[in-house]
Design an enzyme around this catalytic site. Sequence first.
Site, PDB file in Angstrom:
ATOM      1  N   SER A   1       0.841  -1.193   0.000  1.00 11.25           N
ATOM      2  CA  SER A   1       0.000   0.000   0.000  1.00 11.25           C
ATOM      3  C   SER A   1       0.876   1.243   0.000  1.00 11.25           C
ATOM      4  O   SER A   1       2.064   1.158  -0.328  1.00 11.25           O
ATOM      5  CB  SER A   1      -0.939  -0.023   1.208  1.00 11.25           C
ATOM      6  OG  SER A   1      -1.943   0.960   1.083  1.00 11.25           O
ATOM      7  N   ASN A   2       0.339   2.384   0.359  1.00 16.12           N
ATOM      8  CA  ASN A   2       1.130   3.614   0.413  1.00 16.12           C
ATOM      9  C   ASN A   2       0.606   4.525   1.526  1.00 16.12           C
ATOM     10  O   ASN A   2      -0.359   4.193   2.201  1.00 16.12           O
ATOM     11  CB  ASN A   2       1.125   4.318  -0.953  1.00 16.12           C
ATOM     12  CG  ASN A   2      -0.291   4.670  -1.380  1.00 16.12           C
ATOM     13  OD1 ASN A   2      -0.954   5.473  -0.747  1.00 16.12           O
ATOM     14  ND2 ASN A   2      -0.765   4.035  -2.449  1.00 16.12           N
ATOM     15  N   ARG A   3       1.248   5.664   1.694  1.00 18.28           N
ATOM     16  CA  ARG A   3       0.974   6.531   2.849  1.00 18.28           C
ATOM     17  C   ARG A   3      -0.243   7.438   2.699  1.00 18.28           C
ATOM     18  O   ARG A   3      -0.490   8.277   3.560  1.00 18.28           O
ATOM     19  CB  ARG A   3       2.174   7.450   3.100  1.00 18.28           C
ATOM     20  CG  ARG A   3       3.353   6.755   3.677  1.00 18.28           C
ATOM     21  CD  ARG A   3       4.441   7.798   3.920  1.00 18.28           C
ATOM     22  NE  ARG A   3       5.656   7.161   4.352  1.00 18.28           N
ATOM     23  CZ  ARG A   3       5.885   6.744   5.595  1.00 18.28           C
ATOM     24  NH1 ARG A   3       4.954   6.897   6.515  1.00 18.28           N
ATOM     25  NH2 ARG A   3       7.020   6.166   5.901  1.00 18.28           N
ATOM     26  N   SER A   4      -0.963   7.324   1.612  1.00 19.88           N
ATOM     27  CA  SER A   4      -2.111   8.212   1.432  1.00 19.88           C
ATOM     28  C   SER A   4      -3.110   8.030   2.573  1.00 19.88           C
ATOM     29  O   SER A   4      -3.452   6.907   2.949  1.00 19.88           O
ATOM     30  CB  SER A   4      -2.794   7.912   0.097  1.00 19.88           C
ATOM     31  OG  SER A   4      -4.049   8.546   0.050  1.00 19.88           O
TER      32      SER A   4
ATOM     33  N   ALA B   1      -4.582   7.543  -4.329  1.00 21.64           N
ATOM     34  CA  ALA B   1      -3.221   7.109  -4.634  1.00 21.64           C
ATOM     35  C   ALA B   1      -3.301   5.612  -4.936  1.00 21.64           C
ATOM     36  O   ALA B   1      -3.124   4.774  -4.049  1.00 21.64           O
ATOM     37  CB  ALA B   1      -2.299   7.381  -3.459  1.00 21.64           C
TER      38      ALA B   1
END
Length: 215
Positions: free
Chosen positions: A21-24, A88
Amino acid sequence: MRVLVTAGPTREALDPVRYLSNRSSGKMGYALADAFARAGHQVLLVSGPSVLEVPEGVDFLPVETGLEMFEAVKRHLGRMDAALFAAAVADYRAAEISDRKIKKDGETLKLELVRNPDILGSARASFGFTGTLVGFAAETENLEHNAREKLRRKGCDLVIANDVSKPGIGFDSDRNEVLLVFPEHSEAMPEDEKHHLAPKIVREIERLAAERATH
Ligand code: C5P
């Protein structure tokens, strides 16, 4: 107007317990959904996993993966007047999702990833969307140039660009500093709370949609 907003990260499973995943955080997309609803518009928020509260008066469609977000947008975009892609979306997902927990057998582990579909890039090209189209660009260099390229390539009316290398703004922050990139000009919005920027962005999109309607 009927408005679709994508927000948050996507979560791409590797096995039953792990994901990429990502930091969004979803903050910009949720702030926009809230601002549109407060301005009297009908909003569908398609969101990846986020801890944020769903804004009042907003229809909510939670998704997990990029593919699920793609399908949700494909299904609902046709009846929208405007669409803002603030999510994102993970660029890649696992080529295969293991149905068992991956064991730590070796010193290294190779993962094979495949590209996720470009949802924003599909809006005009594949889904035939004719409404007002807004993309986001998170860049660390050549902000305006890269945003303008994205605007052209994906057929957007507006790209909202932010410099993710600046500390304290953008990803996972309550604040943002954005550059609005239109086909003919650009306009900088000074750093502010996402909740203060959102209603200003809504007014820009109302203006773009009205222009589109008279052409
Ligand atoms: O090309 P890039 O990923 O930088 O473009 C960012 C914009 O495209 C954002 O508006 C984002 O929501 C959207 N996007 C998308 N689907 C993807 C990747 C990005 O809709 N798979």
